[in-house]
Write a protein that holds these residues in place. Sequence first.
Motif, mmCIF file in Angstrom:
data_model
loop_
_atom_site.group_PDB
_atom_site.id
_atom_site.type_symbol
_atom_site.label_atom_id
_atom_site.label_comp_id
_atom_site.label_asym_id
_atom_site.label_seq_id
_atom_site.Cartn_x
_atom_site.Cartn_y
_atom_site.Cartn_z
ATOM 1 N N TYR A 74 -20.366 44.139 10.988
ATOM 2 C CA TYR A 74 -20.547 42.931 9.964
ATOM 3 C C TYR A 74 -21.789 43.054 10.397
ATOM 4 O O TYR A 74 -22.939 43.383 10.715
ATOM 5 N N GLN B 272 -29.346 40.105 14.663
ATOM 6 C CA GLN B 272 -27.899 39.443 14.818
ATOM 7 C C GLN B 272 -27.614 39.989 16.760
ATOM 8 O O GLN B 272 -28.815 40.432 17.584
ATOM 9 N N TRP C 18 -23.163 37.382 4.280
ATOM 10 C CA TRP C 18 -22.928 38.260 6.090
ATOM 11 C C TRP C 18 -22.023 39.181 4.366
ATOM 12 O O TRP C 18 -21.117 38.469 3.314
ATOM 13 N N CYS D 139 -25.004 41.035 8.587
ATOM 14 C CA CYS D 139 -26.362 40.084 8.132
ATOM 15 C C CYS D 139 -27.702 40.263 7.498
ATOM 16 O O CYS D 139 -28.473 41.479 6.929
ATOM 17 N N CYS E 9 -26.888 34.940 13.604
ATOM 18 C CA CYS E 9 -27.665 35.912 12.535
ATOM 19 C C CYS E 9 -29.162 35.063 13.259
ATOM 20 O O CYS E 9 -28.303 33.274 12.072
ATOM 21 N N SER F 182 -31.329 38.444 4.337
ATOM 22 C CA SER F 182 -31.532 37.309 3.765
ATOM 23 C C SER F 182 -32.098 37.647 2.745
ATOM 24 O O SER F 182 -33.614 38.388 2.723
#
Lengths: 112, 113
Positions: free
Chosen positions: B89, B6, B34, B91, B23, B93
Motif C-alpha cells: 500500500y 507511512q 491511497w 500513500c 500516512c 500527496s
Amino acid sequence: AQSVAQPEDQVNVAEGNPLTVKCTYSVSGNPYLFWYVQYPNRGLQFLLKYITGDNLVKGSYGFEAEFNKSQTSFHLKKPSALVSDSALYFCAVRRNTDKLIFGTGTRLQVFP
Amino acid sequence: DVKVTQSSRYLVKRTGEKVFLECVQDMDHENMFWYRQDPGLGLRLIYFSYDVKMKEKGDIPEGYSVSREKKERFSLILESASTNQTSMYLCASSTQGGNEKLFFGSGTQLSVL
C-alpha cells in the motif's frame, strides 16, 4: 476513460547502450503524462512530466521522454544506460480532479 | 526535504481484523491518495482526498474506507481484512492543480493470513 499501457513487462539492456521504455496513452483532450521510477524497497519517485510545449521532455537522472501525438505514445529514453538505472518504471496519465492513473509497470534490467 | 511517512513498513494481520494504515505528509498538500501495488497490475487508486473531511472513491474502493480529520494525515481502514487484501500500500500527496507531481511514502507491505 483516461488510461496508459506499458506493453513490456521487462526491458533488458547492456550498460552504455541506449534504453527505451514504452508507454501508450488513451485520453480525451490534451494529455498530462508522467513517468515515475521505483527503486527496490522504495516508494515511487517523479522523473518527468509532459503538460504542453516541446515534445521532448527532460527529467531527472538523465532521462527524457518523447511525446508523439500521432502515435499516442510517451516513451521514456536515456542515451546511455547505467546499472543503477535498474528499477521499476511506471507511466501515468492525469484523470480529472488531480488523480493519476498508472500503467502496469516495466522492469528495467541493465547488465554490466 | 519533503516527506510522506507511512507508519509501518511491514504489517501482518489475521483475516477479519480491522486494520489501520496511517500516512502523514509535511508539505501542507491538499491532495492525498491511497494506492495498492500488485505485480502485473501496477498501481491502482483506492481512495483520494482533496481536503480535510473530503474523500472520493478511486477505482477499487470495495473493502476499504478512509479518514482525513487533519490536513496532514490520511488513514486507510480495512474494516475486516481478507487475504485478497495482501498487497503493498502506497500513500501519496500533491498540491491541487493537476500539474504537480505526487510525493510517495515508502509503502506498507500488508500480509493478511
